[in-house]
Design an enzyme around this catalytic site. Structure first.
Site, mmCIF file in Angstrom:
data_model
loop_
_atom_site.group_PDB
_atom_site.id
_atom_site.type_symbol
_atom_site.label_atom_id
_atom_site.label_comp_id
_atom_site.label_asym_id
_atom_site.label_seq_id
_atom_site.Cartn_x
_atom_site.Cartn_y
_atom_site.Cartn_z
ATOM 1 N N GLU A 436 0.810 -1.214 0.000
ATOM 2 C CA GLU A 436 0.000 0.000 0.000
ATOM 3 C C GLU A 436 0.844 1.265 0.000
ATOM 4 O OE1 GLU A 436 -2.879 -0.366 3.160
ATOM 5 O OE2 GLU A 436 -3.759 -2.136 2.250
ATOM 6 N N GLU A 512 -4.094 -8.992 0.326
ATOM 7 C CA GLU A 512 -4.527 -8.720 1.707
ATOM 8 C C GLU A 512 -6.038 -8.617 1.679
ATOM 9 O OE1 GLU A 512 -2.092 -5.871 3.884
ATOM 10 O OE2 GLU A 512 -3.887 -5.253 4.959
#
Ligand code: GAL
Length: 834
Positions: A436, A512
């Site tokens: 991220e 994720e």
């Protein structure tokens, strides 16, 4: 003149290798002194450290607390979580005192007859910004706390005299998004080697052809120090050992080196018939043993375990291991070991992997950093695939003082060390270059992704590279997702389809997923799906209906994975709770550890563990009922009962009265359920869990009878209303442990009634005493808002349970754990230390 390296080989011989005096490696565990004071002159050899505390390494200075919201209080906006304005974050990094400076000192024994030999120090990881001094002189610096690194300290040591190693570590405020640990939390090794030796992590073993009948094994081994060779011949010997330790090597290659070479690469190739393939749960490990001799004298020998296995990516289908399609039933795991903090302990890691295997997990993502070498070795030895991750951020910060400050200067060295160290580990099946990163929306992000992936390919052409991206729209726009071998998407499964249609790879990974939150044994009413729900007790409901603003429930991922062949699987956030990130309790002290785990911080399974087990573990049957059935005051009130089971159908009885049969609804599909009403009505859940939403509480017993596919009763489970607390029940995960001073038995303590029913809301203080051949190491209850220090021999139970860690000493014998509590008889348990 060219020096010729001759490679000789023994085939089919039983292995008997002579003792090796040439290379000695010592793990530096004992004899350290430690201080949090940062005074000028501390690195000097003659600095007086006698008043410092004596510690054993691995050591995490911060895990002893005390907890305080003043520790690394962060005032900022977590933009990844959608926060627009800065706010106070209390327990984000665990509420433990890891910020600041810590010094470690100890003596090093350097033999008088060192001669021309080299001396090397290897750190498996030091948190963080390690400055290493030998006899007062700085020998090196390594900022990233998660990586392994080494220094040649030959020029700084005094053979036969007193030598002092000093290490200064410093953790900055607002440098992490979770609890990082502090200090020399991983092992440190001292190695003494001949001037000509095999380089650290200098062997690369490739298996370009793998089938069940034949494998080709190609090896490159880097030799260092050839420049010191004045005359004579070097002989290299390379052996391949089978998993049983038999020599199975079949071929040899000789290498030639120019006169100026300092480092050189020795190549060998082997043909293996009927290779034993490394696979999930089948950890077949070969060994490559390479020796170098000069004029017959052995100079160095290196042993590198490796596995023979193939990995392949196929458009439309995803990931293949040994020719078999694998969908990842993965978990993200942080590196901390709950009550042990970040301090490495093999028994604790092995237990984590074992618990995950029981849940049906077939891969672990080491989020968001390099794992400890012990963890990778255990995954090799236990047959657990790994996605080894490197960074949580690149150049753009997530926290003001994070790795962003070091990225430019260090990222290549950090990535290279990770890859060199683990490129022969069969468990590592994929590299991840990030998580991220804020660069997702910027063109520079795509260039960086390309660059980092290229470094991985250069150093290891055999493994695919991924990156966990949580901004699907932007990474499609900027091209970052299209650049990667494996596009990894974090969350937002409803966008998988859009992404898959435009991406070139033909598959997607849920790198994720989920981020469902729950607290073991805590149930909230009414049972409704909620996002970011908060309660006065700082817990989340174990009905598994609560998630974060950006996330979802397990079934929202199950259905995408099952119904799309091109989905490569998922890595849930997280397998086990970790220290820090008590989302959704950002500012609500004393919340300081996560609620995301399927297993709590103590290693005790939450209900959610059984939901995953029922879906993932195909080898074992699962039949699990929730909630507990002790609800004084709820008589007559709606108290839904859920059953997580691998059976297709079950019937619920409350005090003998049938509440009807429920069957998993396999007709539930993605397209019809992508709406708020379906979400509210738990429509997707009906495909995976059995739910009696209207059950009414009455004391007594609930029984579930499971039916197999043919509709026959197959198994039953009963949960009873608990009576008064009566005694403590102690169960050890292992009743015999090793006498190595490190092994740990994890003892679950349960407060039960006279019939052994758990008292589900008991939170009394329990006290521990260990005598004999072991000692008390720590305790944990899994309560994310508990301020009890882990290392003190008393701790409050949470939902009727906790775990005590009993650590073996170095002498064999018997040990006794005694657990006492107010109003209950003291309980005891024997553990053998051998
Ligand atoms: C993700 C992030 C994880 C963790 C998680 C919590 O966005 O990658 O590190 O913060 O959210 O849901």
């Amino acid at each position: 003149m060219k020096r010729r390296l001759v490679c000789s080989l023994l085939v089919g011989a039983a292995l008997s290798l002579p003792a090796l005096a040439q290379r000695t490696t010592t793990q530096l565990e004992q004899g350290w002194r430690f201080s949090r004071e940062d005074k000028p002159g501390t690195a000097a050899a003659n600095f007086d450290d006698r008043k410092w505390s004596q510690v054993t390494v691995p050591h995490d200075w911060a895990i002893y607390g005390p907890f305080s919201f003043e520790n690394d209080k962060q005032h900022l906006a977590i933009t990844q979580d959608g926060q627009k304005e800065a706010m106070e974050h209390a327990g984000r990094t665990g509420g433990l005192p890891f910020v600041g400076v810590g010094w470690y000192r100890r003596e090093l024994e350097i033999p008088r007859d060192l001669g021309q030999r080299r001396v090397r120090l290897t750190f498996d990881g030091a948190m963080s910004h390690a400055r290493v001094y030998v006899n007062g002189q700085e020998v090196g610096y390594w900022p990233y706390g998660y990586n392994s690194f080494y220094f040649d300290i030959t020029d700084y040591v005094r053979p036969g005299q007193r030598n002092v190693l000093a290490v200064r570590l410093e953790n900055k405020h607002e440098s992490s998004r979770w609890y990082p640990g502090a200090g020399l939390y991983r092992n440190v090794h001292l190695t003494i080697i001949e001037p000509i030796h095999f380089s650290t992590w200098g062997t690369q073993i490739l298996t370009p052809q793998v089938s069940k009948d034949y494998a080709r094994v190609e090896v490159r081994t880097r030799l260092s120090g050839l420049g010191t060779l004045r005359s004579g011949r070097l002989d290299l010997e390379a052996l391949l050992l089978s998993p049983e330790g038999k020599v199975v090597a079949r071929e040899q290659r000789a290498g030639y080196f120019g006169p100026e070479s300092v480092d050189s690469v020795f190549r060998a190739g082997f043909d293996l018939k009927a290779p034993r393939l490394w696979d999930i749960g089948q950890p077949q490990l070969y060994k490559y043993v390479v020796s170098v001799r000069h004029e017959g004298k052995l100079l160095d020998r290196d042993t590198v375990p490796f596995g023979v296995r193939s990995i392949e990516l196929k458009a439309g289908e995803g990931f293949f291991l040994n020719g078999r399609k694998i969908k990842f039933q993965g978990v993200c795991l942080h590196h901390d070991l709950g009550p042990l903090g970040a301090a490495v302990n093999e028994a604790a890691m092995r237990r984590q992997i074992r618990i995950m295997q029981d849940m049906g997990v077939n891969a672990i993502r080491t989020s968001h950093n390099m794992p400890a070498p012990e963890f990778v070795r255990l995954c090799d030895e236990m047959g657990m695939p790994l996605m080894a991750e490197s960074f949580d951020c690149w150049k753009m910060p997530k926290v003001p003082n994070g790795y962003n400050l070091d990225f430019d200067e260090w990222h290549e060295r950090d990535l290279v060390n990770l890859i060199h160290q683990y490129r022969n580990s069969p468990s590592v099946i994929m590299w991840s270059i990030g998580n991220e990163v804020p660069e997702q929306g910027h063109a520079v992000g795509t260039q960086l992704a390309y660059r980092l992936q290229a470094i991985c390919h250069r150093e290891d052409p055999t493994r695919p590279v991924t990156n966990g991206m949580d901004n699907p729209i932007e990474v499609l726009r900027t091209g970052m997702a299209g650049t990667l071998d494996v596009p990894g998407f974090n969350y937002r499964p409803f966008l998988y389809d859009t992404a898959h249609k435009v991406l070139p790879q033909g598959f997607l990974l849920g790198s994720e997923t989920c981020s469902t939150v729950s607290s073991r044994g805590v149930y909230k009413f009414p049972v409704v799906r909620k996002s970011m729900a908060k309660y006065p007790d700082h817990q989340s409901s174990s009905y598994d209906v609560e998630h974060c603003g950006w996330s979802n429930l397990p079934e929202d991922d199950f259905i995408r994975q099952e119904d799309n062949d091109w989905m490569m699987g998922e890595f849930i956030w997280t397998g086990i709770d970790y220290l820090g990130e008590p989302t959704p309790y950002y500012s609500e002290w004393p919340s300081h550890s996560s609620l995301f785990g399927a297993v709590d911080l103590a290693g005790l399974p939450k209900d959610r563990f059984y939901l995953y087990r029922s879906h993932w573990n195909k080898e074992a049957k699962t039949l699990h009922i929730l909630p507990h059935w002790t609800w004084p005051g709820r008589e007559g009130e709606t108290t839904p009962v859920f059953v997580y089971t691998s059976y297709p159908e079950a019937e619920l009885f409350i005090n003998g009265k049938s509440q009807g049969r429920q069957k998993k609804d396999l007709g539930v599909k993605i397209a019809d359920t992508e709406n708020d009403q379906s979400r509210r009505d738990f429509v997707r859940q009906r495909r995976y869990r059995l739910m009696w939403m209207d059950a009414k509480y009455e004391p007594g017993e609930i029984k579930v009878v499971a039916y197999d596919a043919a509709g026959r009763p197959a198994e039953e489970q009963i949960v009873r209303t608990a009576g008064k607390p009566h005694h403590l029940e102690l169960v050890a995960d292992r009743s015999t442990i090793a006498a190595d001073g490190k092994d740990i038995s994890f003892v679950t303590v349960r407060v039960v009634d006279k019939d052994g029913n758990l008292i589900p809301d008991d939170g009394r203080l329990l006290k521990f005493a260990v005598s004999g051949a072991a000692s008390f190491r720590a305790a944990a209850s899994g309560n994310p808002a508990s301020l009890d220090a882990f290392h003190l021999p008393q701790h409050h139970a949470f939902s009727g349970q906790l775990v005590v860690l009993v650590q073996g000493g170095t002498k064999g014998g018997s040990a006794t754990l005694k657990v006492s509590a107010k109003d209950l008889p003291t309980a005891s348990l024997q553990i053998q230390v051998k």
